[in-house]
Design a protein around this motif. Structure first.
Motif, PDB file in Angstrom:
ATOM      1  N   GLN A   1       0.827  -1.216   0.000  1.00  0.00           N
ATOM      2  CA  GLN A   1       0.000   0.000   0.000  1.00  0.00           C
ATOM      3  C   GLN A   1       0.861   1.266   0.000  1.00  0.00           C
ATOM      4  O   GLN A   1       0.689   2.154  -0.841  1.00  0.00           O
ATOM      5  N   LYS A   2       1.769   1.350   0.948  1.00  0.00           N
ATOM      6  CA  LYS A   2       2.553   2.574   1.089  1.00  0.00           C
ATOM      7  C   LYS A   2       3.578   2.736  -0.030  1.00  0.00           C
ATOM      8  O   LYS A   2       3.838   3.865  -0.482  1.00  0.00           O
ATOM      9  N   ALA A   3       4.178   1.643  -0.473  1.00  0.00           N
ATOM     10  CA  ALA A   3       5.144   1.731  -1.567  1.00  0.00           C
ATOM     11  C   ALA A   3       4.463   2.159  -2.868  1.00  0.00           C
ATOM     12  O   ALA A   3       5.061   2.872  -3.682  1.00  0.00           O
ATOM     13  N   THR A   4       3.216   1.740  -3.065  1.00  0.00           N
ATOM     14  CA  THR A   4       2.452   2.198  -4.233  1.00  0.00           C
ATOM     15  C   THR A   4       2.263   3.703  -4.172  1.00  0.00           C
ATOM     16  O   THR A   4       2.452   4.417  -5.164  1.00  0.00           O
ATOM     17  N   GLU A   5       1.909   4.216  -3.016  1.00  0.00           N
ATOM     18  CA  GLU A   5       1.737   5.660  -2.851  1.00  0.00           C
ATOM     19  C   GLU A   5       3.042   6.411  -3.114  1.00  0.00           C
ATOM     20  O   GLU A   5       3.033   7.557  -3.581  1.00  0.00           O
ATOM     21  N   LEU A   6       4.166   5.767  -2.824  1.00  0.00           N
ATOM     22  CA  LEU A   6       5.470   6.415  -2.964  1.00  0.00           C
ATOM     23  C   LEU A   6       6.095   6.208  -4.343  1.00  0.00           C
ATOM     24  O   LEU A   6       7.220   6.639  -4.582  1.00  0.00           O
ATOM     25  N   GLY A   7       5.390   5.532  -5.253  1.00  0.00           N
ATOM     26  CA  GLY A   7       5.857   5.452  -6.632  1.00  0.00           C
ATOM     27  C   GLY A   7       6.449   4.135  -7.085  1.00  0.00           C
ATOM     28  O   GLY A   7       6.998   4.050  -8.181  1.00  0.00           O
ATOM     29  N   MET A   8       6.347   3.084  -6.264  1.00  0.00           N
ATOM     30  CA  MET A   8       6.861   1.774  -6.663  1.00  0.00           C
ATOM     31  C   MET A   8       6.281   1.335  -8.007  1.00  0.00           C
ATOM     32  O   MET A   8       5.080   1.483  -8.248  1.00  0.00           O
ATOM     33  N   TYR A   9       7.128   0.754  -8.859  1.00  0.00           N
ATOM     34  CA  TYR A   9       6.666   0.279 -10.162  1.00  0.00           C
ATOM     35  C   TYR A   9       6.142  -1.147 -10.085  1.00  0.00           C
ATOM     36  O   TYR A   9       5.172  -1.495 -10.754  1.00  0.00           O
ATOM     37  N   ALA A  10       6.797  -1.991  -9.288  1.00  0.00           N
ATOM     38  CA  ALA A  10       6.375  -3.386  -9.147  1.00  0.00           C
ATOM     39  C   ALA A  10       6.901  -3.935  -7.825  1.00  0.00           C
ATOM     40  O   ALA A  10       7.848  -3.396  -7.242  1.00  0.00           O
TER      41      ALA A  10
ATOM     42  N   ASN B   1       1.326 -23.336  -2.734  1.00  0.00           N
ATOM     43  CA  ASN B   1       0.810 -22.853  -4.023  1.00  0.00           C
ATOM     44  C   ASN B   1      -0.560 -22.204  -3.913  1.00  0.00           C
ATOM     45  O   ASN B   1      -0.812 -21.149  -4.503  1.00  0.00           O
ATOM     46  N   SER B   2      -1.462 -22.813  -3.147  1.00  0.00           N
ATOM     47  CA  SER B   2      -2.812 -22.263  -3.023  1.00  0.00           C
ATOM     48  C   SER B   2      -2.790 -20.935  -2.271  1.00  0.00           C
ATOM     49  O   SER B   2      -3.478 -19.981  -2.638  1.00  0.00           O
ATOM     50  N   LYS B   3      -1.979 -20.844  -1.234  1.00  0.00           N
ATOM     51  CA  LYS B   3      -1.893 -19.606  -0.464  1.00  0.00           C
ATOM     52  C   LYS B   3      -1.231 -18.504  -1.283  1.00  0.00           C
ATOM     53  O   LYS B   3      -1.617 -17.340  -1.207  1.00  0.00           O
ATOM     54  N   SER B   4      -0.247 -18.875  -2.087  1.00  0.00           N
ATOM     55  CA  SER B   4       0.473 -17.885  -2.881  1.00  0.00           C
ATOM     56  C   SER B   4      -0.446 -17.165  -3.853  1.00  0.00           C
ATOM     57  O   SER B   4      -0.432 -15.935  -3.954  1.00  0.00           O
ATOM     58  N   GLU B   5      -1.275 -17.933  -4.559  1.00  0.00           N
ATOM     59  CA  GLU B   5      -2.187 -17.327  -5.535  1.00  0.00           C
ATOM     60  C   GLU B   5      -3.158 -16.370  -4.858  1.00  0.00           C
ATOM     61  O   GLU B   5      -3.427 -15.267  -5.358  1.00  0.00           O
ATOM     62  N   LYS B   6      -3.673 -16.763  -3.713  1.00  0.00           N
ATOM     63  CA  LYS B   6      -4.615 -15.931  -2.971  1.00  0.00           C
ATOM     64  C   LYS B   6      -3.936 -14.669  -2.448  1.00  0.00           C
ATOM     65  O   LYS B   6      -4.497 -13.569  -2.512  1.00  0.00           O
ATOM     66  N   LYS B   7      -2.727 -14.821  -1.935  1.00  0.00           N
ATOM     67  CA  LYS B   7      -1.989 -13.683  -1.401  1.00  0.00           C
ATOM     68  C   LYS B   7      -1.665 -12.673  -2.494  1.00  0.00           C
ATOM     69  O   LYS B   7      -1.816 -11.454  -2.302  1.00  0.00           O
ATOM     70  N   ILE B   8      -1.210 -13.155  -3.645  1.00  0.00           N
ATOM     71  CA  ILE B   8      -0.862 -12.262  -4.745  1.00  0.00           C
ATOM     72  C   ILE B   8      -2.091 -11.486  -5.214  1.00  0.00           C
ATOM     73  O   ILE B   8      -2.018 -10.284  -5.487  1.00  0.00           O
ATOM     74  N   GLY B   9      -3.235 -12.175  -5.289  1.00  0.00           N
ATOM     75  CA  GLY B   9      -4.471 -11.509  -5.675  1.00  0.00           C
ATOM     76  C   GLY B   9      -4.851 -10.409  -4.695  1.00  0.00           C
ATOM     77  O   GLY B   9      -5.289  -9.325  -5.100  1.00  0.00           O
ATOM     78  N   ARG B  10      -4.679 -10.681  -3.408  1.00  0.00           N
ATOM     79  CA  ARG B  10      -4.982  -9.679  -2.381  1.00  0.00           C
ATOM     80  C   ARG B  10      -4.048  -8.477  -2.499  1.00  0.00           C
ATOM     81  O   ARG B  10      -4.487  -7.318  -2.435  1.00  0.00           O
ATOM     82  N   LEU B  11      -2.763  -8.739  -2.689  1.00  0.00           N
ATOM     83  CA  LEU B  11      -1.798  -7.655  -2.801  1.00  0.00           C
ATOM     84  C   LEU B  11      -2.054  -6.811  -4.056  1.00  0.00           C
ATOM     85  O   LEU B  11      -1.908  -5.590  -4.038  1.00  0.00           O
TER      86      LEU B  11
ATOM     87  N   ALA C   1      -2.740  -2.828  -4.184  1.00  0.00           N
ATOM     88  CA  ALA C   1      -1.980  -1.922  -5.043  1.00  0.00           C
ATOM     89  C   ALA C   1      -2.902  -1.082  -5.921  1.00  0.00           C
ATOM     90  O   ALA C   1      -2.678   0.120  -6.107  1.00  0.00           O
ATOM     91  N   LYS C   2      -3.937  -1.697  -6.458  1.00  0.00           N
ATOM     92  CA  LYS C   2      -4.887  -0.976  -7.306  1.00  0.00           C
ATOM     93  C   LYS C   2      -5.595   0.124  -6.516  1.00  0.00           C
ATOM     94  O   LYS C   2      -5.715   1.270  -6.973  1.00  0.00           O
TER      95      LYS C   2
ATOM     96  N   ARG D   1      -2.467   7.811  -9.317  1.00  0.00           N
ATOM     97  CA  ARG D   1      -1.439   7.347 -10.235  1.00  0.00           C
ATOM     98  C   ARG D   1      -2.056   6.930 -11.570  1.00  0.00           C
ATOM     99  O   ARG D   1      -3.283   6.768 -11.675  1.00  0.00           O
ATOM    100  N   THR D   2      -1.209   6.743 -12.562  1.00  0.00           N
ATOM    101  CA  THR D   2      -1.678   6.242 -13.856  1.00  0.00           C
ATOM    102  C   THR D   2      -1.140   4.843 -14.131  1.00  0.00           C
ATOM    103  O   THR D   2      -1.344   4.311 -15.217  1.00  0.00           O
ATOM    104  N   HIS D   3      -0.464   4.261 -13.146  1.00  0.00           N
ATOM    105  CA  HIS D   3       0.082   2.906 -13.276  1.00  0.00           C
ATOM    106  C   HIS D   3      -0.189   2.138 -11.993  1.00  0.00           C
ATOM    107  O   HIS D   3       0.078   2.644 -10.892  1.00  0.00           O
ATOM    108  N   VAL D   4      -0.739   0.938 -12.124  1.00  0.00           N
ATOM    109  CA  VAL D   4      -0.924   0.062 -10.976  1.00  0.00           C
ATOM    110  C   VAL D   4       0.295  -0.855 -10.891  1.00  0.00           C
ATOM    111  O   VAL D   4       0.585  -1.599 -11.842  1.00  0.00           O
TER     112      VAL D   4
END
Length: 245
Positions: free
Chosen positions: A93-102, A117-127, A131-132, A140-143
């Protein structure tokens, strides 16, 4: 004015549909109706958009481009060794506000947390959702893209695609002749992209340090104090913003 990110290409008639949770937010939370305006972001540009209909989906017509330069001139990817608890949520959240690209999470030798594997997919979706929402809030103009979980070996392989790789290493902070981060930033002026690596709570192991050095990474301290794993990326991004923006 609220902004919404819309995926896909801009059609010739410049009429696009906003669906899912965003459509519900426009109609139910913001209570916007046909004739109202919002900001729609497509293909890296922000447009003033007029609502044509707001039923199940929201249909908008793209108008003028809003000329704003909000993105960092340096594409900075933050690589984080998996931390404990919800610290990665905060970093995202905070790195997105500060301009992180990825953001690139990786399994470090000293990571206590493990994702299957199952937790990873869920976690990435949440993150990615975090970020969005943070990108919308900070206009911003980039997620930022949230990469899938990498092993350390995969991280090393990925490092080759960046202009420079910087490792925030706590042992540097303990050295009297430590490498200052401000000096490292001077080397970024002719680079478009950077990968900055941060360890988990236990730091980066000696084996990982040796491998990163062999891969050509630059090591630096973030000042004389030892920062928490969730604080260090934010410090680095703020310094980069101060230097280049």
């Amino acid at each position: 004015m609220q902004r919404y990110f819309i995926e896909g290409k801009i059609p010739e008639n410049r009429i696009v549909a906003i669906t899912g949770d965003d459509a519900k937010h426009i109609a139910k939370v913001m209570r916007q109706t046909p004739g109202d305006y919002l900001i729609a972001v497509m293909e890296g540009e922000a447009y003033l958009a007029k609502i044509r209909s707001a039923d199940f989906d929201v249909e908008v017509e793209l108008g003028e481009v809003l000329e704003t330069q909000v993105e960092s001139p340096k594409k900075v990817t933050i690589a984080c060794g998996l931390p404990k608890g919800d610290k990665l949520d905060l970093i995202t959240q905070k790195a997105t506000e500060l301009g992180m690209y990825a953001l690139l999470p990786f399994t470090a030798e000293r990571s206590i947390v493990k994702w299957d594997n199952s937790k990873s997919e869920k976690k990435i979706g949440r993150l990615q959702k975090i970020a969005k929402e943070a990108a919308e809030q900070s206009h911003r103009t980039h997620v930022p893209e949230i990469h899938n979980l990498h092993s350390f070996k995969q991280l090393l392989s990925k490092a080759e695609s960046y202009g420079v790789v910087i490792v925030a290493y706590e042992e540097e902070a303990r050295q009297g002749d430590r490498t200052r981060f401000a000096e490292i930033l001077k080397s970024l002026y002719d680079k478009d992209s950077a990968l900055i690596v941060f360890g988990p709570e236990g730091g980066i192991s000696e084996r990982e340090v040796a491998a990163l050095k062999s891969a050509g990474a630059t090591f630096t301290s973030l000042g004389p104090r030892i920062l928490r794993t969730e604080t260090a990326p934010l410090y680095a991004l703020a310094a980069i913003s101060c230097e280049f923006e």
